[in-house]
Motif scaffolding. Sequence first.
Motif, mmCIF file in Angstrom:
data_model
loop_
_atom_site.group_PDB
_atom_site.id
_atom_site.type_symbol
_atom_site.label_atom_id
_atom_site.label_comp_id
_atom_site.label_asym_id
_atom_site.label_seq_id
_atom_site.Cartn_x
_atom_site.Cartn_y
_atom_site.Cartn_z
ATOM 1 N N SER A 73 17.521 -70.008 71.495
ATOM 2 C CA SER A 73 16.253 -70.669 71.197
ATOM 3 C C SER A 73 15.158 -69.652 70.895
ATOM 4 N N ILE A 74 14.099 -70.141 70.284
ATOM 5 C CA ILE A 74 12.941 -69.291 70.004
ATOM 6 C C ILE A 74 12.330 -68.787 71.306
ATOM 7 N N GLU A 75 12.309 -69.645 72.315
ATOM 8 C CA GLU A 75 11.747 -69.250 73.609
ATOM 9 C C GLU A 75 12.500 -68.057 74.190
ATOM 10 N N GLN A 76 13.814 -68.066 74.057
ATOM 11 C CA GLN A 76 14.609 -66.944 74.563
ATOM 12 C C GLN A 76 14.370 -65.682 73.734
ATOM 13 N N VAL A 77 14.164 -65.844 72.442
ATOM 14 C CA VAL A 77 13.825 -64.690 71.603
ATOM 15 C C VAL A 77 12.543 -64.045 72.120
ATOM 16 N N ASN A 94 22.300 -69.951 64.212
ATOM 17 C CA ASN A 94 21.235 -70.895 64.526
ATOM 18 C C ASN A 94 20.087 -70.624 63.552
ATOM 19 N N GLU A 95 19.943 -71.505 62.567
ATOM 20 C CA GLU A 95 18.978 -71.237 61.498
ATOM 21 C C GLU A 95 17.548 -71.118 62.013
ATOM 22 N N THR A 96 17.215 -71.908 63.024
ATOM 23 C CA THR A 96 15.862 -71.841 63.584
ATOM 24 C C THR A 96 15.600 -70.468 64.187
ATOM 25 N N VAL A 97 16.553 -69.986 64.963
ATOM 26 C CA VAL A 97 16.417 -68.680 65.609
ATOM 27 C C VAL A 97 16.420 -67.561 64.571
ATOM 28 N N VAL A 98 17.334 -67.628 63.625
ATOM 29 C CA VAL A 98 17.439 -66.572 62.615
ATOM 30 C C VAL A 98 16.168 -66.491 61.777
ATOM 31 N N HIS A 99 15.682 -67.628 61.301
ATOM 32 C CA HIS A 99 14.467 -67.631 60.481
ATOM 33 C C HIS A 99 13.267 -67.121 61.276
#
Length: 325
Positions: A73-77, A94-99
């Motif tokens: 997830s973005i939060e974990q990033v 995970n396209e959301t995380v990669v982007h």
Amino acid sequence: MIQSIYNRVQEEGIVPVVEIEDVNQSVSLATALLKGGIHCVEITFRTKQAANAIKLIKERYPDMLVAAGTVLSIEQVDEAVKAGADFIVSPGFNETVVHYCMEHKINIIPGCSCPSDLEKAISLRLSVVKFFPAEAAGGINAIKAMAAPYRTLSFMPTGGINLDNLNNYLSFDRVIACGGSWIASKDLLRHNAFDEIEKNAREAVHKMIGFELAHVGINAQDVQEARSIANFFEQIFGFTAKENPSSIFSDSYVETLKSPYLGKKGHIAIAVNSVERAKAYLINKGILFNEESTVIRDDGKIQAVYFKDQIGGFAIHLVRNSNLR
């Protein structure tokens, strides 16, 4: 991925994948890996202690390369980056995380195990992907098959890799490193077996590099003496002489130089699977290299390089294992 991070991962060759339950073990884990010759670790976000573990390791060893793994997830990033992680590793694409990582210039190696995911990675101009789960998804043969049409991508396989199959992967030049949990398993951490983790790390590094004696070198004074020496080895031991412009090999055991070169008493050649990885490992051990002696192959890889200092009157040089391309 920033080139310096990419290069460091490739030089390391092995990325221990670790699940930390007790954050107090973080620094001891890192210390054991460093003593064993590994300067990189992936701390997975499979536990709540991941970010704290990354923070403690980076505070104690700021030069150690630390990845945040199993990031979903973005939060974990954000947690990982705040803790000091050098790059992000995700199990899938995970396209959301990669982007998000791409937009914020955060280094990421996303998981890919099929052509569709690889094409997504290429569309985002990524150069390295994680191949997961490696063994279950077809192993090195699957990587080679997918690497053929996707020539801009390199791979970091993880999943089912161990000491026995490590070099099956690393021998393929499109594999930059292998991730593995066997070096610092949950069971070893549960028993605080840091000596065993250090041993596993050292064993893995030596397996990867493959140090072995290649040949011994003799410095002759001139061509005539070199041919006389080579003839001796052929007549007495049956070592067939093969003459090159600068030296004569007696089979693969002895190299007689046609004129004095490095080393008061001659030289000793140590064969390795990758001169680049061996060199990086030895630099961390305090070995200095004679950079002017570096021999580069047509493909850009290092064929050979000498140590700066002699050992017992012998010059020492690394040479790429002749059994490898």
